[in-house]
Structure formats: C-alpha cells, structure tokens
Design an enzyme around this catalytic site. Structure first.
Site, PDB file in Angstrom:
ATOM      1  N   LYS A   1     -13.016 -44.022 -72.668  1.00 20.56           N
ATOM      2  CA  LYS A   1     -12.889 -43.255 -73.916  1.00 20.56           C
ATOM      3  C   LYS A   1     -11.468 -43.373 -74.456  1.00 20.56           C
ATOM      4  CE  LYS A   1     -14.369 -39.245 -72.320  1.00 20.56           C
ATOM      5  NZ  LYS A   1     -14.991 -39.555 -71.049  1.00 20.56           N
TER       6      LYS A   1
ATOM      7  N   CYS B   1     -16.435 -22.841 -72.033  1.00 26.61           N
ATOM      8  CA  CYS B   1     -16.096 -23.795 -70.962  1.00 26.61           C
ATOM      9  C   CYS B   1     -15.036 -23.295 -69.990  1.00 26.61           C
ATOM     10  CB  CYS B   1     -15.696 -25.151 -71.551  1.00 26.61           C
ATOM     11  SG  CYS B   1     -14.166 -25.186 -72.443  1.00 26.61           S
ATOM     12  N   MET B   2     -14.137 -22.416 -70.399  1.00 21.89           N
ATOM     13  CA  MET B   2     -13.021 -22.070 -69.513  1.00 21.89           C
ATOM     14  C   MET B   2     -12.857 -20.584 -69.228  1.00 21.89           C
ATOM     15  SD  MET B   2     -11.858 -24.782 -68.590  1.00 21.89           S
ATOM     16  CE  MET B   2     -10.804 -23.846 -67.509  1.00 21.89           C
TER      17      MET B   2
ATOM     18  N   MET C   1     -16.899 -27.313 -65.157  1.00 24.29           N
ATOM     19  CA  MET C   1     -18.005 -26.563 -65.763  1.00 24.29           C
ATOM     20  C   MET C   1     -19.042 -26.040 -64.765  1.00 24.29           C
ATOM     21  SD  MET C   1     -17.085 -26.418 -68.701  1.00 24.29           S
ATOM     22  CE  MET C   1     -15.422 -26.995 -68.792  1.00 24.29           C
TER      23      MET C   1
ATOM     24  N   GLY D   1     -12.002 -29.131 -69.858  1.00 25.97           N
ATOM     25  CA  GLY D   1     -12.708 -30.213 -70.530  1.00 25.97           C
ATOM     26  C   GLY D   1     -12.060 -30.630 -71.835  1.00 25.97           C
ATOM     27  N   GLN D   2     -11.270 -29.749 -72.439  1.00 28.23           N
ATOM     28  CA  GLN D   2     -10.705 -30.026 -73.763  1.00 28.23           C
ATOM     29  C   GLN D   2      -9.187 -30.206 -73.668  1.00 28.23           C
ATOM     30  OE1 GLN D   2     -12.819 -27.875 -77.121  1.00 28.23           O
ATOM     31  NE2 GLN D   2     -13.034 -26.384 -75.489  1.00 28.23           N
TER      32      GLN D   2
HETATM   33  S1  SF4 Z   1      -7.430 -37.893 -71.356  1.00 26.96           S
HETATM   34 FE1  SF4 Z   1      -9.503 -38.016 -70.498  1.00 26.96          FE
HETATM   35  S2  SF4 Z   1     -10.674 -39.202 -72.000  1.00 26.96           S
HETATM   36 FE2  SF4 Z   1      -8.501 -39.578 -72.421  1.00 26.96          FE
HETATM   37  S3  SF4 Z   1      -7.980 -41.444 -71.230  1.00 26.96           S
HETATM   38 FE3  SF4 Z   1      -7.489 -39.674 -69.952  1.00 26.96          FE
HETATM   39  S4  SF4 Z   1      -9.308 -39.364 -68.686  1.00 26.96           S
HETATM   40 FE4  SF4 Z   1      -9.921 -40.653 -70.430  1.00 26.96          FE
END
Ligand code: SF4
Lengths: 115, 811
Positions: B93, B177-178, B354, B391-392
């Site tokens: 990503k 989420c948190m 999560m 997660g964010q």
């Molecule tokens: S912050 Fe998360 S999505 Fe972005 S490169 Fe690092 S592991 Fe991958």
C-alpha cells in the site's frame, strides 16, 4: 511503465537458491547487490498489469520469504482502466449499476486470486 | 519516456534497493540506532523531480516515504531511509500511496442536494449553508471526525465545537477502532497510550499476537520480525486468534480460541502465575495495586481497590481446565503460555489491535493483557512489554491526544472536570464557564439519534463528517446510517476526497484536499508525532478540512454567534503576524500565506504538558522523521524523544531512584493496576437459526473502506471485491464450491457474496470471515452495534450468522 526497486529476502537453503536462479533468468528483473539472505533488485514492466503479475509471481515463488519495495516510479501510469466498483461512483458518473452485483466479477476475482 | 531517462530511473531504483540493503545490514546496530534527522539521504536524483518527506497516508504503523514531485504531480515514492519506523522499506500500500491522489473521480466542487440531485455550488454558498444550519440549532449539531484527521484539523474541529459552540457532540471514528485501547490504558496506568515502542520488536525473544494479523495490517512492523529471523535470530511467534491468517503462516505456535475467550485465557495465565508462585513478586510489590469492579455486572473504568488476597480469590476459578472449556485451547497450551510469562529471561512483546478492541469487553481485555505483563514483570524494558497497535495514521496523534472524543478535551483532559475546563478556557482565552461539562454523544449514540424519527431521542439533526466514511463502517448500518433516508429534517455534511457510501446520503459534499495536497501532522502507534508540508495542489476547488472548519466558524462569527468570540471579543481563530496584523486565515487566498498548521500546533502544544505527553516543537518535527513523546529539551536547542515511558533512564519524568514510576496512576501512588475482569458471554451467540460465527476485518491490499486504495489500479486488481471465507467442511456440507455466490444473513440483514474456500484466511468450522473494504458488498449492514459499556466501542468480530447457496446458484 512501472519501475520498482525491491529488497527480496530469500530462504537460506536450496529453495532460496532455486528462487534466485529463477529471478535471475526472468528478464523483467535486474539483480543487484546481495547481502546474506537479502537481494537488491529492480522490476521493470511494460504495463501495471504485468507489474502486478510479476509481483504476484515473486511473492508466491517458493524460496522467497519476503519482498519489500523501497522505490517506485509511476509517472506514466494511467488509472483509466480502474473504475472503482462502488455505488456512488457509478451514480455520480451515471454508470450502469447492474454490473455491481454481477457474480461474474466476483467469481473472476476468486479465480484470479487462486491462480 | 526516453530510453536514457528510463535507464536513469532504473539505476535510481537499484541504488535505492542497494542502499536499503546496506542500511538494514546490521540488525543489532539497527536496534540501537537513532535516526540522525539532519543527515542527507541519498535520494534518486531524477531530473526535475523534487523530493520531500511525509508519513504514509495509510495505517498506524507510521512509515515515512519520500515523495517525488514533478510539475505539481506526485510521480515517485521511495521508502525513507532516515525513518526509524521503516528504515527505507514500504509495504504494497505504501509504495502505491502516491496514486491514491489520482483516482479519476476526485471530488472537486462543493455539491448541494436540491430536489434529490447534487448540484454544484460555490464555496461561499457551501460555507454559508453550513454556518446557517448550525446557527439555526447549535445544540443539535455534531461533528464526526477521524483518526485520519491531521493534528491541526482535529484540534481546530474540537476547539470550534467545544470552545465555540459549547457543544460536546464530537466524536472520531477512532471510537470504532481504538476506544477500548484508550480506556484500557487509562484503567491500568491512569493515562492513555503505550509505554513501549517498536524498538521492542528488534530485541524481543517472543511476539504474541492477540487476535491480530500484522502480516497484513501492519506489514512493515511484521517485516521487522521476519527480517530478524532471516538473519538467523530466534524470534518465537505465537498467534492467538479465532481464524488462521497470513500471520499464522509465520507462527511457531497457533492457539485457536473461541470468540470472546481472550477474557478467559488472560485470566487463566494470571491464575497459573499466582498458583505456581511464578509471578514477579518484586515488581508487583513495588509497582502495582489490585483492582476489580465492586459490582461485576456494572463494569467501570476505574473500579475499586482490592487486596492481593482478594485478587487471588477472584482469579482462583480460572483453572486451566475451566479456561480450556471456555476457550477451546488445550490445558497444555494454557500452561505453556503461563510458563512463558513466568520465565524472567524471556523478553515478550504482546501485539493487539482490532481483535481485542472491537469487543463488547474491549476495555477488560486491554486491562487483562496489561495485567499479565505487569504480574509477570514483563514490562518497561527494551523488548519486553505490551504494544497496542492502531489502524489509522493519527488515531493516537489526533483522535486521542487532541481530545476529539465526546468526553475529552486536549491533552488528556475531561469535559466533566471543572479544573480541566478552566485550564482550556484559560489557554483558549474563553470566558469562564463557556465549556459544557456534559459529555457529548459517542459515535453509536450520535448516529442512532441522527437516524431516529423526531421525538424524545432527537438531539442530533446535523452531522458534519470529516475525513471518514461512516456509511461503510458503522455497525448495523441499516439502523445507524441508512435510516437517515427516512428522516427528512436531518442534514448530512460530508467533506471527503472521493464519492463514498457516506456521500451517497449527503445533503452537502465538500471536496477536500488529501495527504501531500496540504500541510499535516500525524501521530502513530508508538507516540511518534510526524510532520509534512504541502507538495502539490489539490484538484479543482478541493480545499483543506481545517480551512473549512475555520471558514465556517468565521461565517458564524459574522452571523453573530456569540461563541465565536473569545473573552476579549476576538474571533476564536484570530491569529496575528509578528507585527500584530490579522492573518485572516478564513479567507482561502490567505490560508497558505502563513503556516496555519504551525499556528494551531503551537497553540495546542502547551495542552500536552499536563499529562506529560509533551510533543516536540513544530520546527523540531520539520527536521525529524517523527519524534516520540514526551519530547523534552535536554540541552538548549536539543530535543530528546522517549522510547520507554515510565522507566527510569528512558522517561525524563521518572524521578531518580524510582526505577519505574506510573506518574499518572489511578491510585495516585505511582503504581499501575493489576485488574480482575471476569469472563462474560458474548452479546450474540450462534443458535439453531444462525449457527455460524461471523467475523469481519481487513486485507493487506486495501486500507479501511477502500475509498483510496480501490482507486489504485494495482491494489484494486490485486483484490477487486469482498468475499466470504468458509471452512471447506462447512462449504461441502452446504453444497458450496469456491466462487459460488453465498447468501449470508444475520438478524440485521442479508448479503450475497462469493465464497472463498481455502483462501487467504482459514476460519475454523462454524466460523465465517468477510472483509469490509468493499462498498458494493457492505458487510456492516449485518454487524452488531452492541458495544463495550466502558469504551462504547462496538464488536465487529463476532455475531451470529447463517449461510446458504444463493438462489441464483441453485441448479
Ligand atoms: S504505514 Fe502502513 S500502509 Fe503505509 S507503508 Fe507502512 S505498513 Fe504499509
């Protein structure tokens, strides 16, 4: 025409050796320095589709433990071939929403993922 | 592209790969290495491409990228070698993050719904529309924000609503989420956020993943573990979960548990540590107290003090046999885990995200993971401690630290505390008594009220959604989101970058700038505050969310709302230059004439001192690849970050000779709390009608609702649509083959999905898994809105469901 700089971590056994040989013999990869289990490489492909194919092939190649990407160049990429499969996109863009729930799209995905 | 330029870019790519290889060639050195933010990194020198640093836009790992810009367009991304988080590496990503800006359907004009149709309007009309709607009923207005808000965006939004409108109806999607991690930290240590940091992964002996799949969700962190293994170092990975994932493929041990059994297993480990007398007596006596709820049927954040003897009595029933019955994990494996924690020589890191937080007893499980680390003394040393993951990218930096939750104020303050309100009023120069002491509506309640017909429940009729997509993420979406369609008097404002499930029901859409189209500051899972500058212009008329908030506040000021003035009669976002001339930052043409991020961040910074979360000055952040708070000036001009909080020698606020000092302790005596929290049944369990467990989650290719990653061709092709994972035996007994369309039903809704048998994840018999990234297959129409009574975070990981072959597949 995507160009990616990769660090490939190979298993330190015969499987890793044979993975190395296969990568070396694949024209889309150029091999660079090696440090123990890790290998610097460049992946150069003609289209994003080929890029994805090579990426999947590499990730699934027996003997490859991990692939990290450290560089990507994509200034000639074109996203026109990717229409987000989402309702609002289609509504705003007056596209046919009947294809949204088409089983064929989804089935293709599963089959593609199993390749 | 000319051949010469192509050769040059290839050479640059190879140089970057070779450099990353060299930078990561000595793991022991790497573990101890501090980033030298001033050193020049050898970036590919591609002609006309200008490079600058930014944190990745996606997950809470907080990797840094180098962004290559040419002709006002992002054209290249490289891993940032100076970044301690990722040391030059990026996941799939991250290396495509630049393409997230260039989906064909970016929102570029404000759109107002008139007679059911969205029509273009000017920014002046849009800002006026929002301001007048608020002015009509300021108390029934709410903001729904995000862990993707930059620090200044979240700070401005909560100053506007709490300080300006005296209304606490603001909550971020971090509630989904948190929130349980927050209440877990506060309940155990008296203050939010982890004591440990990612460096632990470079030196630990064992990593335990609790319902967590970092191989897909935090891949770069996971690669730190795999990297050590590839160098011949021994790192034991124990995966405890309800479904086999990519993380399991790398695990030495996989312990499959029944849903909700984490409550039993953690108590079972504590039971054995006490019973076998293998807990760390010295650590516990010096640094811990014991706690439980006075009434176990009414779980509370802080509970009541209990003695060690009482704790022993409470934990006594959690024998390996009883825990095995509740969890499905064998007695031997439970004993193995207890022996592992009993070993003082082991360095153990627990990771969770999560699986633990999205839980109707999320606060309890967070407390219990801290408990087994405290009880065994595996805490506060390099490589040895619990690390909750987000997660964010700014779930910590903005949602938690800036005080955007409905009950909070900046820097760990609470709206309910008079002294905290008074401090904020003073720092914001507001008249005394301006701030509202009543906590606002939390996420589930906010949307329930918004979607409920007029009546007693109605106290939210306008919501402004910023930087998030609740139409796809709210649980039980028919009830909490889609019911909005039936409420004609509700008004939904959405600022976003792409059309989403949320914009679909929006009455007003505000096109937003994203990531390097604006200045920003994030804060990752290890307390690291990260800054970047705007590098390219947003498309069309898209503008910064922060500007939108300030512009609406100013329009309200013009319309005479008294809350938009401070105690001296000045606008609450009145900023001046060095010569005391007004900067008028509510005018878009002025917004980038000054650095508004710096102004807001420096105003916010003093708020962080009360809870010893001192963030670094803005100009220090500019030089660094993020700094982990507390950041203190150790010598004039030298700012030092903190890797391990509460530990003498690392944390500057620990008094000399204390060893370990939990200086915001709930019990006010510098001690952390060892909790007893009992096992309780899940809110919905499979029965004859709905015989399966349903779990939802994410995939490596897509970030959250996929609104950005599904516009990236490579990622979208790699994972084009959602699916349902089914155990092969369940599939075969129901006549379901790979790729068949399956009808999935819960008491809340029904959805047709393609079956994936023996796919990426492997649920056990009787269990199903569906990812939530796919807008066209909205799984959250089926999930449960039951939530943790303390954190108010819903449980997306377990509800009852049934499946059948879809009628379209019937022969
Ligand atoms: S912050 Fe998360 S999505 Fe972005 S490169 Fe690092 S592991 Fe991958």
């Amino acid at each position: 025409m995507p160009i990616s700089g990769l660090v490939i971590t190979l298993q330190q056994n015969e499987s890793g050796q044979s993975a190395l040989a296969r990568i070396q013999s694949t024209p889309t990869f150029e091999i660079g320095k090696r440090d123990g289990a890790r290998l610097a490489a460049v992946l150069e492909t003609k289209t994003p589709k080929q890029d994805k194919h090579c990426w999947n092939w590499l990730n699934q190649l027996p003997g490859v433990l991990f692939v990290d990407v450290v560089f990507i160049h994509f200034d000639e990429e074109n996203d026109a071939d990717t229409k987000p499969n989402c309702l609002t996109h289609k509504i705003l863009n007056k596209l046919d929403s009947s294809e949204l729930h088409s089983p064929s799209i989804q089935t293709n995905h599963i089959l593609a993922s199993k390749d | 592209m000319t051949l010469q330029r192509r050769q040059f870019i290839k050479a640059s790519a190879m140089a970057a790969a070779g450099a990353a290889l060299a930078a990561n060639s000595d793991t022991s050195a790497k573990a101890e290495r501090a980033v030298d933010p001033t050193s020049k990194s050898p970036l590919p020198a591609i002609s006309d491409v200008k490079w600058d640093k930014a944190p990745c836009r996606f997950c809470g790992t907080g990797c840094h990228v180098q962004v290559g810009v040419k002709d006002n367009k992002v054209v290249a991304i490289a891993g940032d070698r100076q970044a301690d988080v990722n040391k030059g590496l990026l996941c799939v990503k991250g290396y495509h993050v630049g393409l997230a800006l260039y989906g064909k359907d970016r929102l570029t004009k404000p759109l107002l719904r008139r007679n059911g149709k969205l029509v273009e309007i000017t920014w002046e009309e849009a800002i006026d529309t929002v301001a007048k709607r608020i002015l009509k009923s300021p108390k029934t207005f709410a903001i729904y924000g995000s862990g993707q808000w930059t620090v200044p965006e979240g700070y401005a939004a909560q100053k506007f609503i709490k300080g300006g409108l005296a209304n606490n109806n603001i909550d971020p999607n971090a509630r989904l989420c948190m929130a349980s991690a927050v209440t877990g930290f506060i309940g155990s240590f008296g203050v939010d956020e982890p004591a440990s940091c990612y460096d632990d992964l470079d030196v630990c002996d064992t990593v335990i993943t609790w319902g967590n799949n970092p191989a897909e969700m935090h891949p770069i962190l996971f690669s730190r573990i795999i990297d050590r293994r590839s160098r011949g170092q021994k790192v034991t990975l124990i995966d405890i979960g309800t479904r086999k994932t990519r993380t399991t493929q790398y695990a030495d041990h996989y312990f499959e548990m029944l849903p909700q059994a984490d409550l039993a297993l953690t108590n079972g480990i504590a039971h054995l540590l006490i019973k076998n007398n293998t807990y760390d007596k010295s650590f516990v006596e010096k640094y811990c107290n014991f706690r439980a709820d006075a009434d176990e049927s009414k779980p509370s954040l802080k509970g009541a003090s209990i003695t060690f003897e009482r704790y022993k009595e409470k934990i006594a029933p959690y024998t390996p046999e009883y825990v095995s019955k509740l969890s499905g994990i064998s007695v031997e494996k439970i004993k193995f885990l207890a022996e592992l924690f009993a070993d003082p020589k082991q360095k153990i890191v627990s990771l969770w995200c999560m699986g633990v937080n999205q839980h109707t007893r999320g606060t309890a499980v967070n407390n219990l993971i801290h408990t087994i680390h405290l009880l065994s003394g595996h805490f506060g040393k390099p490589g040895d401690g619990p690390q909750s993951l987000t997660g964010q990218p700014a779930a910590c930096g903005t949602a938690r630290e800036v005080g955007t939750l409905a009950h909070a104020l900046p820097g760990g303050r609470l709206v309910a505390k008079p002294e905290h309100r008074a401090q904020c009023e003073k720092l914001w120069k507001l008249p005394a008594g301006r701030l509202n002491p009543k906590p606002g509506t939390h996420t589930v309640l906010m949307w329930e009220k918004f979607c409920t017909p007029k009546g007693a429940e109605k106290n939210v009729d306008t919501i402004w959604v910023q930087v998030t997509n609740p139409g796809q993420t709210l649980p039980n979406a028919h009830k909490l989101f889609l019911n909005k369609k039936k409420q004609n008097d509700r008004f939904l404002i959405v600022s976003d970058v792409y059309p989403t499930a949320t914009t679909e029901l929006a009455d007003l859409i505000l096109p937003a700038a994203m990531w390097v189209e604006k200045n920003g500051i994030y804060g990752n899972s290890e307390r690291r505050t990260q800054q970047w500058f705007k590098m390219v212009d947003p498309p069309g008329d898209a503008r910064d969310d922060c500007w939108m908030t300030i512009a609406v506040a100013h329009r309200l000021h013009e319309l005479g709302h008294p809350g938009m003035k401070d105690k001296d009669g000045q606008f609450i976002f009145d900023y001046r230059d060095a010569n005391n001339n007004p900067l008028d930052i509510w005018k878009w043409e002025n917004y980038y004439k000054t650095n508004v991020d710096r102004l807001l961040y420096e105003e916010y910074r003093p708020f962080t001192h009360m809870k010893h979360k001192n963030v670094a000055p803005y100009d220090e952040l500019v030089k660094a690849r993020g700094l982990r708070w507390p950041v203190v000036e150790t010598k004039p001009g030298k700012w030092t970050e903190t890797r391990w909080r509460f530990t003498e020698g690392y944390d500057p606020f620990v008094q000399k000779g204390k060893g370990m000092q939990f200086y915001h302790s709930v019990s006010d005596d510098d001690r952390a709390l060892i909790w007893f929290r009992p096992y309780t049944k899940p809110p919905e369990v499979p029965d004859k009608e709905f015989p399966f467990w349903l779990c939802t989650g994410r995939v490596v290719e897509h970030w959250h609702t996929g609104s950005m990653t599904r516009r990236i061709p490579q990622l979208q092709r790699a994972m084009p649509s959602a699916y349902i994972e089914i155990h092969p035996d369940d599939a075969s007994s129901l006549g379901i083959a790979n790729g068949n369309t399956v009808t999935l039903e819960t008491p809340r809704g029904k959805l047709n999905l393609p079956a994936w048998v023996n796919g990426r994840g492997h649920p056990p018999r009787g269990s199903l898994f569906v990812p939530f990234f796919d807008e066209s297959l909205p799984i959250n129409e089926l999930t449960l809105d039951a939530h943790c009574p303390i954190s108010k975070q819903p449980d997306y990981k377990k509800c009852a469901a049934r499946i059948s072959l879809a009628s379209s597949e019937a022969k």
